[in-house]
Design a protein around this motif. Structure first.
Motif, mmCIF file in Angstrom:
data_model
loop_
_atom_site.group_PDB
_atom_site.id
_atom_site.type_symbol
_atom_site.label_atom_id
_atom_site.label_comp_id
_atom_site.label_asym_id
_atom_site.label_seq_id
_atom_site.Cartn_x
_atom_site.Cartn_y
_atom_site.Cartn_z
ATOM 1 N N ASP A 127 0.814 -1.216 0.000
ATOM 2 C CA ASP A 127 0.000 0.000 0.000
ATOM 3 C C ASP A 127 0.848 1.267 0.000
ATOM 4 O OD1 ASP A 127 -2.297 -1.501 -0.011
ATOM 5 O OD2 ASP A 127 -2.671 -1.332 2.143
ATOM 6 N N LEU A 128 2.130 1.137 0.352
ATOM 7 C CA LEU A 128 3.021 2.301 0.382
ATOM 8 C C LEU A 128 4.033 2.263 -0.759
ATOM 9 C CD1 LEU A 128 3.755 2.702 4.218
ATOM 10 C CD2 LEU A 128 1.931 3.734 2.848
ATOM 11 N N CYS A 129 3.685 1.574 -1.819
ATOM 12 C CA CYS A 129 4.598 1.444 -2.962
ATOM 13 C C CYS A 129 4.041 2.128 -4.203
ATOM 14 C CB CYS A 129 4.854 -0.034 -3.290
ATOM 15 S SG CYS A 129 5.868 -0.907 -2.072
ATOM 16 N N ASP A 130 4.865 2.945 -4.846
ATOM 17 C CA ASP A 130 4.525 3.490 -6.159
ATOM 18 C C ASP A 130 4.991 2.545 -7.256
ATOM 19 O OD1 ASP A 130 3.474 5.954 -5.170
ATOM 20 O OD2 ASP A 130 5.529 6.657 -4.860
ATOM 21 N N PHE A 131 5.954 1.692 -6.926
ATOM 22 C CA PHE A 131 6.467 0.715 -7.880
ATOM 23 C C PHE A 131 6.961 -0.494 -7.106
ATOM 24 C CE2 PHE A 131 10.044 3.297 -6.579
ATOM 25 C CZ PHE A 131 11.099 2.406 -6.450
ATOM 26 N N TYR A 132 7.024 -1.637 -7.792
ATOM 27 C CA TYR A 132 7.512 -2.870 -7.190
ATOM 28 C C TYR A 132 8.830 -3.269 -7.840
ATOM 29 C CZ TYR A 132 2.695 -3.395 -5.446
ATOM 30 O OH TYR A 132 1.489 -3.202 -4.846
ATOM 31 N N LEU A 133 9.656 -3.931 -7.074
ATOM 32 C CA LEU A 133 10.891 -4.500 -7.599
ATOM 33 C C LEU A 133 10.609 -5.966 -7.900
ATOM 34 C CD1 LEU A 133 13.347 -2.846 -5.036
ATOM 35 C CD2 LEU A 133 12.813 -2.086 -7.348
ATOM 36 N N GLY A 134 10.176 -6.241 -9.116
ATOM 37 C CA GLY A 134 9.717 -7.575 -9.482
ATOM 38 C C GLY A 134 10.847 -8.558 -9.700
ATOM 39 N N SER A 135 10.464 -9.828 -9.853
ATOM 40 C CA SER A 135 11.434 -10.868 -10.205
ATOM 41 C C SER A 135 11.833 -10.691 -11.665
ATOM 42 C CB SER A 135 10.818 -12.255 -10.001
ATOM 43 O OG SER A 135 10.614 -12.509 -8.624
ATOM 44 N N ILE A 136 13.110 -10.907 -11.955
ATOM 45 C CA ILE A 136 13.638 -10.600 -13.282
ATOM 46 C C ILE A 136 14.472 -11.751 -13.821
ATOM 47 C CG2 ILE A 136 15.194 -9.069 -14.561
ATOM 48 C CD1 ILE A 136 14.403 -6.858 -12.603
ATOM 49 N N VAL A 137 14.289 -12.015 -15.102
ATOM 50 C CA VAL A 137 15.106 -12.992 -15.816
ATOM 51 C C VAL A 137 15.858 -12.248 -16.916
ATOM 52 C CG1 VAL A 137 15.135 -15.104 -17.191
ATOM 53 C CG2 VAL A 137 13.431 -14.817 -15.385
ATOM 54 N N THR A 138 17.166 -12.453 -16.996
ATOM 55 C CA THR A 138 17.984 -11.754 -17.990
ATOM 56 C C THR A 138 18.757 -12.745 -18.840
ATOM 57 O OG1 THR A 138 18.244 -9.869 -16.485
ATOM 58 C CG2 THR A 138 19.756 -10.006 -18.360
ATOM 59 N N ARG A 139 18.676 -12.556 -20.151
ATOM 60 C CA ARG A 139 19.477 -13.300 -21.110
ATOM 61 C C ARG A 139 20.055 -12.286 -22.090
ATOM 62 N NH1 ARG A 139 18.970 -16.739 -17.934
ATOM 63 N NH2 ARG A 139 18.307 -18.916 -18.169
ATOM 64 N N GLY A 140 21.226 -11.756 -21.781
ATOM 65 C CA GLY A 140 21.792 -10.719 -22.637
ATOM 66 C C GLY A 140 20.884 -9.497 -22.648
ATOM 67 N N ASN A 141 20.446 -9.067 -23.843
ATOM 68 C CA ASN A 141 19.551 -7.917 -23.957
ATOM 69 C C ASN A 141 18.087 -8.276 -23.713
ATOM 70 O OD1 ASN A 141 21.227 -5.626 -24.589
ATOM 71 N ND2 ASN A 141 21.725 -6.683 -26.489
ATOM 72 N N LEU A 142 17.798 -9.554 -23.603
ATOM 73 C CA LEU A 142 16.435 -9.982 -23.292
ATOM 74 C C LEU A 142 16.233 -9.930 -21.783
ATOM 75 C CD1 LEU A 142 13.694 -11.241 -24.039
ATOM 76 C CD2 LEU A 142 14.781 -13.492 -23.843
ATOM 77 N N LYS A 143 15.211 -9.193 -21.348
ATOM 78 C CA LYS A 143 14.925 -9.092 -19.921
ATOM 79 C C LYS A 143 13.430 -9.256 -19.721
ATOM 80 C CE LYS A 143 17.481 -6.976 -17.241
ATOM 81 N NZ LYS A 143 18.374 -6.056 -16.481
ATOM 82 N N VAL A 144 13.041 -10.160 -18.827
ATOM 83 C CA VAL A 144 11.636 -10.427 -18.531
ATOM 84 C C VAL A 144 11.385 -10.096 -17.072
ATOM 85 C CG1 VAL A 144 9.802 -12.147 -18.504
ATOM 86 C CG2 VAL A 144 11.616 -12.302 -20.227
#
Length: 208
Positions: A127-144
């Motif tokens: 409730d006190l967040c303007d944004f979340y730090l989500g889980s991330i997958v990185t493969r070179g320039n590909l980022k999910v």
């Protein structure tokens, strides 16, 4: 592109995650992290894993050993103000992360950030967040990036692990090859989109 289908999906009344994902260039922004204990370390670990060029300032009267090692390694652009948080610390920063074990301190950081119109993430307090730090997958320039709208970080973590197993290591090479192909295409935007759609559609029909 069939805009009618897009419009029908937009009008779908079914409840869905309303967040709009963006990717910050953290080397061009200034991030303030308040707290350098267990919570602060977790936040910084994943931020630096995804964006090792992030520009971070830490405010904390002490730091756990792992945080001290990160700062001492000099591998990252991290500045540590070794003291308690003050409301004026907000000045000059674009993104704020409140990551202490003390709810009252996190609330102080939140109040100071909102008073100055800053974007803030308060650990474990959706409730006190303007944004979340989500889980991330990185493969070179590909980022999910993965988000459950703050409902279940554990599911996001597990799904990240699934994607890390599923996405091949040569995904980065594929993205680079597609960029080269796109740069060689002649024609307007619509033509380029159509040609790239033809090629990438085969990725979804590899069993055909």
């Amino acid at each position: 592109m069939d805009h009618r289908k897009s419009e029908s999906r937009m009008e779908n009344p079914v409840s869905q995650n309303p967040l709009y994902p963006v990717f910050f260039k953290l080397d061009k922004l200034k991030m303030l992290v308040v707290g350098a204990g267990e919570v602060g370390y977790e936040k910084m670990f994943f931020i630096l894993k995804s964006s090792p060029n992030a520009n971070i300032t830490i405010v904390a009267p002490w730091a756990r050993e792992e945080v001290s090692e990160i700062i001492g390694s000099q591998k990252y652009k991290i500045n540590w103000m070794e003291r308690k948080f003050k409301a004026t610390d907000i000045d000059g920063y674009d993104l704020i992360v409140a990551a202490t074990n003390f709810p009252e301190v996190n609330q102080q950081v939140y109040d100071a950030a909102k008073a100055k119109g800053k974007l803030i993430n308060v650990a474990d307090t959706p409730d006190l967040c303007d944004f979340y730090l989500g889980s991330i997958v990185t493969r070179g320039n590909l980022k999910v990036a993965i988000s459950t709208n703050g409902k279940s970080p554990t599911f996001a973590k597990r799904f990240r692990q699934v994607l890390e197993d599923v996405l091949p290591d040569d995904s980065a090479e594929l993205v680079e090859n597609l960029k080269v192909f796109r740069d060689r295409l002649k024609g307007d935007f619509t033509y380029k989109v159509e040609e790239l759609n033809k090629i990438t559609s085969s990725l979804l029909n590899s069993d055909a």
